[in-house]
Scaffold this motif. Structure first.
Motif, PDB file in Angstrom:
ATOM      1  N   GLY A   9       0.822  -1.212   0.000  1.00 46.09           N
ATOM      2  CA  GLY A   9       0.000   0.000   0.000  1.00 46.09           C
ATOM      3  C   GLY A   9       0.850   1.253   0.000  1.00 46.09           C
ATOM      4  N   ALA A  10       1.967   1.201   0.710  1.00 47.40           N
ATOM      5  CA  ALA A  10       2.826   2.384   0.819  1.00 47.40           C
ATOM      6  C   ALA A  10       3.519   2.685  -0.498  1.00 47.40           C
ATOM      7  CB  ALA A  10       3.858   2.173   1.918  1.00 47.40           C
ATOM      8  N   LYS A  11       3.932   1.666  -1.229  1.00 47.69           N
ATOM      9  CA  LYS A  11       4.652   1.932  -2.479  1.00 47.69           C
ATOM     10  C   LYS A  11       3.741   2.542  -3.538  1.00 47.69           C
ATOM     11  CE  LYS A  11       4.438  -2.818  -4.259  1.00 47.69           C
ATOM     12  NZ  LYS A  11       5.229  -4.035  -4.479  1.00 47.69           N
ATOM     13  N   HIS A  46      -3.269  19.090  -5.329  1.00 49.49           N
ATOM     14  CA  HIS A  46      -1.815  19.164  -5.358  1.00 49.49           C
ATOM     15  C   HIS A  46      -1.186  18.186  -4.380  1.00 49.49           C
ATOM     16  CE1 HIS A  46      -2.457  22.658  -7.791  1.00 49.49           C
ATOM     17  NE2 HIS A  46      -3.113  23.254  -6.819  1.00 49.49           N
ATOM     18  N   GLN A  47       0.048  17.803  -4.678  1.00 47.03           N
ATOM     19  CA  GLN A  47       0.779  16.949  -3.758  1.00 47.03           C
ATOM     20  C   GLN A  47       1.484  17.792  -2.712  1.00 47.03           C
ATOM     21  OE1 GLN A  47       3.348  14.509  -6.148  1.00 47.03           O
ATOM     22  NE2 GLN A  47       1.753  12.989  -6.444  1.00 47.03           N
ATOM     23  N   THR A  48       1.864  17.157  -1.617  1.00 50.28           N
ATOM     24  CA  THR A  48       2.592  17.842  -0.559  1.00 50.28           C
ATOM     25  C   THR A  48       3.634  16.883  -0.008  1.00 50.28           C
ATOM     26  OG1 THR A  48       2.342  19.114   1.476  1.00 50.28           O
ATOM     27  CG2 THR A  48       0.964  17.161   1.257  1.00 50.28           C
ATOM     28  N   MET A  49       4.454  17.384   0.886  1.00 48.57           N
ATOM     29  CA  MET A  49       5.502  16.560   1.478  1.00 48.57           C
ATOM     30  C   MET A  49       4.977  15.873   2.740  1.00 48.57           C
ATOM     31  SD  MET A  49       7.935  16.938  -0.523  1.00 48.57           S
ATOM     32  CE  MET A  49       8.022  17.963  -1.960  1.00 48.57           C
ATOM     33  N   VAL A  50       5.518  14.701   3.026  1.00 46.10           N
ATOM     34  CA  VAL A  50       5.198  14.008   4.267  1.00 46.10           C
ATOM     35  C   VAL A  50       5.819  14.800   5.411  1.00 46.10           C
ATOM     36  CG1 VAL A  50       5.631  11.899   5.583  1.00 46.10           C
ATOM     37  CG2 VAL A  50       5.037  11.754   3.172  1.00 46.10           C
ATOM     38  N   ASP A  51       5.086  14.979   6.490  1.00 44.95           N
ATOM     39  CA  ASP A  51       5.580  15.725   7.646  1.00 44.95           C
ATOM     40  C   ASP A  51       6.801  15.034   8.245  1.00 44.95           C
ATOM     41  OD1 ASP A  51       5.134  16.341  10.907  1.00 44.95           O
ATOM     42  OD2 ASP A  51       4.848  18.016   9.538  1.00 44.95           O
ATOM     43  N   HIS A  52       7.723  15.828   8.763  1.00 50.64           N
ATOM     44  CA  HIS A  52       8.981  15.264   9.279  1.00 50.64           C
ATOM     45  C   HIS A  52       8.763  14.281  10.417  1.00 50.64           C
ATOM     46  CE1 HIS A  52       9.283  17.587  13.053  1.00 50.64           C
ATOM     47  NE2 HIS A  52       8.601  18.497  12.390  1.00 50.64           N
ATOM     48  N   GLN A  57       8.375   6.606   9.894  1.00 52.79           N
ATOM     49  CA  GLN A  57       7.380   5.552   9.758  1.00 52.79           C
ATOM     50  C   GLN A  57       7.170   5.176   8.281  1.00 52.79           C
ATOM     51  OE1 GLN A  57       3.609   6.614  11.460  1.00 52.79           O
ATOM     52  NE2 GLN A  57       2.772   4.556  11.246  1.00 52.79           N
ATOM     53  N   VAL A  58       7.128   6.175   7.407  1.00 51.21           N
ATOM     54  CA  VAL A  58       6.943   5.904   5.979  1.00 51.21           C
ATOM     55  C   VAL A  58       8.162   5.184   5.420  1.00 51.21           C
ATOM     56  CG1 VAL A  58       6.665   6.977   3.711  1.00 51.21           C
ATOM     57  CG2 VAL A  58       5.362   7.831   5.650  1.00 51.21           C
ATOM     58  N   LEU A  62       8.520   1.485   3.526  1.00 52.61           N
ATOM     59  CA  LEU A  62       9.144   1.333   2.217  1.00 52.61           C
ATOM     60  C   LEU A  62      10.484   0.589   2.309  1.00 52.61           C
ATOM     61  CD1 LEU A  62       8.411   4.905   0.861  1.00 52.61           C
ATOM     62  CD2 LEU A  62       7.259   2.793   0.217  1.00 52.61           C
ATOM     63  N   CYS A  63      10.837   0.113   3.497  1.00 58.52           N
ATOM     64  CA  CYS A  63      12.068  -0.648   3.735  1.00 58.52           C
ATOM     65  C   CYS A  63      13.310   0.143   3.331  1.00 58.52           C
ATOM     66  CB  CYS A  63      12.034  -1.987   3.017  1.00 58.52           C
ATOM     67  SG  CYS A  63      10.705  -3.026   3.580  1.00 58.52           S
ATOM     68  N   LEU A  64      13.404   1.377   3.805  1.00 60.45           N
ATOM     69  CA  LEU A  64      14.513   2.249   3.426  1.00 60.45           C
ATOM     70  C   LEU A  64      15.350   2.673   4.626  1.00 60.45           C
ATOM     71  CD1 LEU A  64      12.664   4.477   0.860  1.00 60.45           C
ATOM     72  CD2 LEU A  64      14.304   2.675   0.374  1.00 60.45           C
ATOM     73  N   ARG A  65      15.321   1.923   5.713  1.00 55.36           N
ATOM     74  CA  ARG A  65      16.105   2.321   6.873  1.00 55.36           C
ATOM     75  C   ARG A  65      17.389   1.569   6.949  1.00 55.36           C
ATOM     76  NH1 ARG A  65      14.963   3.860  12.233  1.00 55.36           N
ATOM     77  NH2 ARG A  65      14.644   2.267  12.921  1.00 55.36           N
TER      78      ARG A  65
END
Length: 65
Positions: A9-11, A46-52, A57-58, A62-65
């Motif tokens: 779902g996240a991807k 419009h798109q926006t940025m994910v809050d810091h 968590q995001v 997405l397995c990016l840690r």
């Protein structure tokens, strides 16, 4: 040890900018649009940025840690 899988779902919901920030779509733009003003609907497009505070968590989804 098993492979780490990306959350499906996240991807579909998040994209990255060139600088590595995470973009997302605004919520509340799918249905019950008749009672929302034109300005409100236009701004939700419009798109926006994910809050810091949510980036960690995001990135985990997405397995990016």
């Amino acid at each position: 040890m098993p492979k780490v899988k990306t959350n499906s779902g996240a991807k579909k919901r998040f994209r990255f900018t060139g600088t590595g920030k995470i973009k997302r779509h605004h919520a509340y733009h799918n249905h019950i649009l008749t009672k929302k003003t034109k300005k409100q609907k236009r701004n939700l497009l419009h798109q926006t940025m994910v809050d810091h505070s949510d980036v960690r968590q995001v990135r985990d989804l997405l397995c990016l840690r």
